[in-house]
Design a protein around this motif. Structure first.
Motif, PDB file in Angstrom:
ATOM      1  N   ASP A 149     -14.606  -4.718   4.668  1.00 52.61           N
ATOM      2  CA  ASP A 149     -14.450  -5.081   6.273  1.00 52.61           C
ATOM      3  C   ASP A 149     -14.327  -3.845   7.107  1.00 52.61           C
ATOM      4  O   ASP A 149     -14.618  -4.137   8.336  1.00 52.61           O
ATOM      5  N   ARG A 150     -13.743  -2.752   6.635  1.00 47.98           N
ATOM      6  CA  ARG A 150     -13.528  -1.667   7.338  1.00 47.98           C
ATOM      7  C   ARG A 150     -13.969  -0.595   6.701  1.00 47.98           C
ATOM      8  O   ARG A 150     -13.931  -0.641   5.502  1.00 47.98           O
ATOM      9  N   ASP A 151     -14.516   0.614   7.607  1.00 50.88           N
ATOM     10  CA  ASP A 151     -14.708   1.869   7.011  1.00 50.88           C
ATOM     11  C   ASP A 151     -14.006   2.730   6.608  1.00 50.88           C
ATOM     12  O   ASP A 151     -13.345   3.606   7.231  1.00 50.88           O
ATOM     13  N   ILE A 152     -13.289   2.238   5.609  1.00 57.65           N
ATOM     14  CA  ILE A 152     -11.913   3.068   4.758  1.00 57.65           C
ATOM     15  C   ILE A 152     -11.814   2.626   3.459  1.00 57.65           C
ATOM     16  O   ILE A 152     -12.146   1.656   2.774  1.00 57.65           O
ATOM     17  N   THR A 153     -11.391   3.928   2.624  1.00 59.15           N
ATOM     18  CA  THR A 153     -11.213   3.874   1.087  1.00 59.15           C
ATOM     19  C   THR A 153     -10.057   3.031   0.955  1.00 59.15           C
ATOM     20  O   THR A 153      -9.018   3.396   1.262  1.00 59.15           O
ATOM     21  N   VAL A 154     -10.007   2.021   0.074  1.00 56.00           N
ATOM     22  CA  VAL A 154      -8.798   1.325  -0.401  1.00 56.00           C
ATOM     23  C   VAL A 154      -8.688   1.487  -1.742  1.00 56.00           C
ATOM     24  O   VAL A 154      -9.473   1.599  -2.864  1.00 56.00           O
ATOM     25  N   ARG A 155      -7.492   2.002  -2.215  1.00 59.81           N
ATOM     26  CA  ARG A 155      -6.811   1.886  -3.705  1.00 59.81           C
ATOM     27  C   ARG A 155      -5.936   0.735  -3.998  1.00 59.81           C
ATOM     28  O   ARG A 155      -4.737   0.923  -2.989  1.00 59.81           O
ATOM     29  N   THR A 156      -5.895  -0.011  -4.768  1.00 64.75           N
ATOM     30  CA  THR A 156      -5.015  -1.063  -5.074  1.00 64.75           C
ATOM     31  C   THR A 156      -3.976  -0.624  -6.281  1.00 64.75           C
ATOM     32  O   THR A 156      -4.353  -0.208  -7.150  1.00 64.75           O
ATOM     33  N   SER A 157      -2.670  -1.288  -5.841  1.00 62.99           N
ATOM     34  CA  SER A 157      -1.811  -1.081  -7.019  1.00 62.99           C
ATOM     35  C   SER A 157      -1.124  -2.356  -7.335  1.00 62.99           C
ATOM     36  O   SER A 157      -0.861  -3.245  -6.359  1.00 62.99           O
ATOM     37  N   PHE A 158      -1.274  -2.905  -8.516  1.00 66.48           N
ATOM     38  CA  PHE A 158      -0.598  -3.982  -8.936  1.00 66.48           C
ATOM     39  C   PHE A 158       0.829  -3.881  -8.950  1.00 66.48           C
ATOM     40  O   PHE A 158       1.480  -3.207  -9.764  1.00 66.48           O
ATOM     41  N   LEU A 159       1.926  -4.736  -8.229  1.00 66.51           N
ATOM     42  CA  LEU A 159       3.077  -4.550  -8.075  1.00 66.51           C
ATOM     43  C   LEU A 159       3.798  -5.885  -8.383  1.00 66.51           C
ATOM     44  O   LEU A 159       4.826  -6.172  -7.622  1.00 66.51           O
ATOM     45  N   ALA A 160       3.429  -6.734  -9.319  1.00 65.05           N
ATOM     46  CA  ALA A 160       4.071  -7.870  -9.609  1.00 65.05           C
ATOM     47  C   ALA A 160       5.507  -7.714 -10.364  1.00 65.05           C
ATOM     48  O   ALA A 160       6.567  -8.485  -9.768  1.00 65.05           O
ATOM     49  N   ALA A 161       5.892  -6.384 -10.901  1.00 64.28           N
ATOM     50  CA  ALA A 161       7.072  -5.968 -11.160  1.00 64.28           C
ATOM     51  C   ALA A 161       8.210  -5.580  -9.774  1.00 64.28           C
ATOM     52  O   ALA A 161       8.266  -4.304  -9.919  1.00 64.28           O
ATOM     53  N   HIS A 162       8.091  -6.304  -8.749  1.00 64.16           N
ATOM     54  CA  HIS A 162       8.716  -5.921  -7.523  1.00 64.16           C
ATOM     55  C   HIS A 162      10.050  -6.413  -7.344  1.00 64.16           C
ATOM     56  O   HIS A 162      11.048  -5.658  -6.572  1.00 64.16           O
ATOM     57  N   ALA A 163      10.103  -7.814  -7.899  1.00 64.10           N
ATOM     58  CA  ALA A 163      11.447  -8.682  -7.481  1.00 64.10           C
ATOM     59  C   ALA A 163      11.053  -9.927  -8.421  1.00 64.10           C
ATOM     60  O   ALA A 163      10.022  -9.992  -9.084  1.00 64.10           O
ATOM     61  N   THR A 164      12.350 -10.501  -8.739  1.00 68.19           N
ATOM     62  CA  THR A 164      12.259 -11.658  -9.509  1.00 68.19           C
ATOM     63  C   THR A 164      12.211 -12.889  -8.549  1.00 68.19           C
ATOM     64  O   THR A 164      13.059 -13.057  -7.623  1.00 68.19           O
ATOM     65  N   PRO A 165      11.274 -13.722  -8.805  1.00 68.66           N
ATOM     66  CA  PRO A 165      11.172 -14.798  -7.976  1.00 68.66           C
ATOM     67  C   PRO A 165      12.297 -15.775  -7.886  1.00 68.66           C
ATOM     68  O   PRO A 165      12.867 -15.765  -9.213  1.00 68.66           O
TER      69      PRO A 165
END
Length: 388
Positions: A149-165
Motif C-alpha cells: 500500500d505504500r512505496d516503501i521496502t518492508v522487512r518482516t520479523s517473526f516475534l512470537a517469542a516476545h512474551a508469554t500470553p
C-alpha cells in the motif's frame, strides 16, 4: 554522501545519475562521464542528498495504546513491575487480538506515513502482539500489506517469542512448543517471514528457550535477531552472535565479552534511544566498546505502544547523540548503511553505483543538521527506486 574515506562520505558539488530506479553513477559533477552529459538534468540547488532512511526495528503493527501505563511509570512503577502486574506487552496483546486485519492496517499506515514524511524508504515490522497462531499471522499479513500500500521496502520479523500470553502463564516451554514454533513454520510456509526475533529477558524467555526457536529458524533458512540485555545481562547477545544474527537490539546491560562476540560474528548493534528515554534508564548501551571492537551501530525508533511510543526517526537520531553520546556521523550511518546491514538489505543504505535509487533530499547544508535540530523536519523530497 557516498565515499567512506571522508567525513560522512561526502562528495561536494556531486552528480548522481539514476536510471530505471537504480544508481548508474555518482561522483563529483566535474567528473561526470560524457555518456551521461546529454540526459535530462534536475538541479537540487546545493541541497544535501543522503540514502533513504531505514528504520530497522519497529513494532508498528499493533492495536491500542498504553498511555495509562505511561502514567503509572511516571508515578514510580518500573517497566518490570508494570509487566509483572499484567500490563506491558500482554495488555497490547488483548487490543491486537481484538482488531481486524483492516483495522490494524489502517493504524499501521498512519504511523508509516509519518516515517515516510521524514525520508524513510525501508522499515522492519515485527509481529509479537498476537501470541497465538491467528493473530501472529494476521500481524505479518498486515506488515506485508504495508509494503504493497505504500512505496516503501518492508522487512518482516517473526516475534512470537516476545512474551508469554495469559493462557500460558508459568508454562513458557509449552508456549514455545505448542504456539511459537508451529506458528513460525506456518508463517514461513505462507511467505510472511524475513527474519526471526525473540525477547531474551527475565520477564520474557531464557537463552535456552530462544535457542530452540532459533534452531527452527536455522532449519528454515531464516536469519535471526534478538532483543537482548535490555534490563539485565542473560547472555542473549552472545547467543544471537553464535547463530550469526543480523542484529542484537537494546543492549544497555551488555558486557564486553558480549560486544566481542558480536564483533566476531558481524552482528549489528541496534541502539534504541526511545526505549532508553521512555523507561528513564540510567545505564546506557556500551557505545565506546562498540567503537573499540568495530561493531556496526544502527539506530531505530523501536516504535511500540509501551516502551517507545516514538514515531520519528529524526528525533531518534538526536536522542542517539544527546542521550547516548553517538556522533552525528555515527547516527546518520546508523539509519542508513548500518541499518541496512541489520536487515540484510544489500542494495540500500548507501549511494553507490548499482544500488537502488532510494534517496532523501534535505534542505540543509551539513549532515550534522539532521542530528542537531529537535522537532524539525527539513526533508525536501524522497526518491524511491525500483521495486524489488
Amino acid at each position: 554522501m557516498a565515499r567512506t574515506d571522508v567525513p560522512y562520505g561526502m562528495i561536494d558539488d556531486a552528480a548522481i545519475v539514476l536510471a530505471d530506479g537504480r544508481i548508474e553513477w555518482v561522483g563529483p559533477r566535474s567528473a561526470l562521464p560524457d555518456e551521461f552529459s546529454t540526459g535530462a538534468k534536475t538541479s537540487l540547488a546545493g541541497r544535501l542528498v543522503t540514502p533513504g532512511l531505514i528504520d530497522c526495528h519497529t513494532h508498528i503493527v499493533h492495536g491500542g495504546d498504553r498511555a495509562v501505563e505511561f502514567e503509572m511509570r511516571l508515578n514510580g512503577a518500573s517497566y518490570e513491575e508494570v509487566a509483572r502486574a499484567g500490563g506491558g506487552i500482554v495488555s497490547t496483546v488483548t487490543a491486537t487480538r481484538a482488531a481486524s486485519e483492516g483495522e490494524l492496517l489502517t493504524m499501521a499506515l498512519r504511523r508509516v506515513d509519518v516515517l515516510i514524511g521524514e525520508g524513510v524508504t525501508a522499515i522492519e515490522i515485527k509481529s509479537g502482539y498476537g501470541l497465538d497462531r491467528e493473530t501472529e499471522l494476521r500481524m505479518l499479513r498486515v506488515a506485508r500489506a504495508v509494503g504493497k500500500d505504500r512505496d516503501i521496502t518492508v522487512r518482516t520479523s517473526f516475534l512470537a517469542a516476545h512474551a508469554t500470553p495469559a493462557e500460558y502463564k508459568g508454562r513458557e516451554d509449552a508456549y514455545i512448543d505448542e504456539i511459537c514454533i508451529p506458528t513460525l513454520r506456518a508463517a514461513h510456509a505462507e511467505g510472511l517471514v524475513d527474519a526471526v526475533d525473540g525477547f531474551c529477558e527475565g520477564i520474557a524467555f531464557s537463552p535456552d528457550q530462544i535457542a530452540r526457536v532459533f534452531d527452527v529458524a536455522k532449519t528454515l533458512g531464516l536469519p535471526v535477531k534478538l532483543h537482548a540485555e535490555q534490563l539485565s545481562d542473560l547472555g542473549g547477545a552472545k547467543l544471537a552472535a553464535s547463530y550469526g544474527a543480523l542484529s542484537a537490539d537494546h543492549l544497555e546491560y551488555l558486557d564486553e565479552d558480549g560486544v566481542k562476540a558480536m564483533a566476531d560474528a558481524g552482528t549489528v548493534a541496534v541502539i534504541l534511544p526511545g526505549a532508553f528515554y521512555t523507561l528513564r534508564e540510567t545505564q546506557a548501551p556500551p557505545i565506546a566498546a562498540f567503537r573499540k571492537h568495530g561493531v556496526r551501530m544502527a539506530l531505530a525508533t523501536d516504535i511500540n505502544p509501551g516502551s517507545s511510543p516514538l514515531n520519528s526517526l529524526l528525533l531518534t537520531v538526536n536522542m542517539g547523540c544527546t542521550l547516548l553520546r553517538m556522533t552525528p556521523e555515527e547516527a546518520l550511518r546508523g539509519i542508513t548503511c548500518n541499518a541496512a546491514h541489520a536487515l540484510g538489505l544489500t542494495d540500500q543504505g548507501i549511494i553507490e553505483s548499482g544500488k537502488r535509487a532510494d534517496l532523501a533530499v534535505w534542505d540543509v547544508k551539513h549532515p550534522a543538521e539532521l542530528a542537531y535540530r529537535i522537532g524539525y523536519n527539513p526533508l525536501h523530497k524522497r526518491i524511491v527506486g525500483a521495486p524489488e
